[in-house]
Enzyme design. Structure first.
Site, mmCIF file in Angstrom:
data_model
loop_
_atom_site.group_PDB
_atom_site.id
_atom_site.type_symbol
_atom_site.label_atom_id
_atom_site.label_comp_id
_atom_site.label_asym_id
_atom_site.label_seq_id
_atom_site.Cartn_x
_atom_site.Cartn_y
_atom_site.Cartn_z
ATOM 1 C CG HIS A 1 0.311 1.739 4.243
ATOM 2 N ND1 HIS A 1 0.137 1.658 2.890
ATOM 3 C CD2 HIS A 1 -0.667 0.979 4.792
ATOM 4 C CE1 HIS A 1 -0.879 0.867 2.636
ATOM 5 N NE2 HIS A 1 -1.406 0.446 3.772
HETATM 6 P P1 TYD Z 1 -2.067 -3.521 5.506
HETATM 7 O O1 TYD Z 1 -1.570 -3.284 4.125
HETATM 8 O O2 TYD Z 1 -1.345 -2.854 6.622
HETATM 9 O O3 TYD Z 1 -3.628 -3.155 5.597
HETATM 10 P P2 TYD Z 1 -4.385 -1.757 5.526
HETATM 11 O O4 TYD Z 1 -3.559 -0.851 4.689
HETATM 12 O O5 TYD Z 1 -5.681 -2.076 4.902
HETATM 13 O O6 TYD Z 1 -4.600 -1.231 6.901
HETATM 14 O O7 TYD Z 1 -2.117 -5.085 5.738
HETATM 15 C C1 TYD Z 1 -2.689 -5.673 6.888
HETATM 16 C C2 TYD Z 1 -2.051 -7.044 7.093
HETATM 17 O O8 TYD Z 1 -2.354 -7.913 6.009
HETATM 18 C C3 TYD Z 1 -0.533 -6.964 7.183
HETATM 19 O O9 TYD Z 1 -0.121 -7.882 8.197
HETATM 20 C C4 TYD Z 1 -0.058 -7.460 5.851
HETATM 21 C C5 TYD Z 1 -1.162 -8.377 5.381
HETATM 22 N N1 TYD Z 1 -1.350 -8.358 3.908
HETATM 23 C C6 TYD Z 1 -0.983 -9.449 3.161
HETATM 24 O O10 TYD Z 1 -0.483 -10.460 3.674
HETATM 25 N N2 TYD Z 1 -1.169 -9.421 1.806
HETATM 26 C C7 TYD Z 1 -1.703 -8.347 1.187
HETATM 27 O O11 TYD Z 1 -1.854 -8.337 -0.060
HETATM 28 C C8 TYD Z 1 -2.071 -7.202 1.976
HETATM 29 C C9 TYD Z 1 -2.654 -5.980 1.348
HETATM 30 C C10 TYD Z 1 -1.871 -7.254 3.332
#
Ligand code: TYD
Length: 140
Positions: A58
């Site tokens: 992303h």
């Molecule tokens: P995501 O940002 O997609 O993780 P990555 O980039 O590491 O693959 O986040 C994964 C899940 O965690 C998503 O459901 C959102 C949640 N999340 C939070 O609730 N708070 C946060 O600060 C972050 C980074 C993610």
């Protein structure tokens, strides 16, 4: 700079000062107010990531992040819509600054690795661009 216009040029590897103990008690690294170009509003970390998994996938419209391999190593694939580069993080005293408007994917996590993330904003799903096609469109 506007996030639509940021390029890979704006990515930075920042050396984090390391204080080596003179009596052999190990190292201490510190990140202070002026170490990185934003105020930290949120800290999170990735751990127990299987070696075949990938994270990220992303971009953010407004968020700046600073990533550190606190333990072990992993690769960060960065993409500004035109160019791509891969940076391996494998030192607790070396951080990667990812400005807004850059697509990132994290992969090749070594066993026991920990990725610490310092972020410039609180969590906001609205700030994410989660579809690569949409990212390319956003970058124009
Ligand atoms: P995501 O940002 O997609 O993780 P990555 O980039 O590491 O693959 O986040 C994964 C899940 O965690 C998503 O459901 C959102 C949640 N999340 C939070 O609730 N708070 C946060 O600060 C972050 C980074 C993610």
């Amino acid at each position: 700079m506007e996030s639509k216009k940021t390029t890979l040029e704006s990515i930075k590897i920042i050396e984090i000062p390391k204080i080596e103990d003179k009596k052999g008690r190990g190292n201490l690294s510190v990140i202070e107010k002026d170490s990185i170009p934003f105020a930290v509003k949120r800290v999170y970390y990735l751990y127990d990531v299987p070696s075949n998994a990938y994270r990220g996938g992303h971009a953010h419209k407004n968020l700046f992040q600073f990533l550190i391999a606190l333990s072990g190593s992993f690769d960060v694939v960065l993409d500004d819509g035109i160019k791509k580069t891969t940076i391996t993080l494998n030192k607790p005293n070396k951080g990667l600054l990812i400005p807004k408007g850059i697509w990132r994917e994290l992969e090749n996590f070594s066993s026991g690795s920990v990725c610490l993330v310092l972020a410039s904003e609180e969590y906001d799903e609205e700030d994410y661009i989660r579809k690569y096609k949409q990212f390319l469109k956003y970058k124009g």
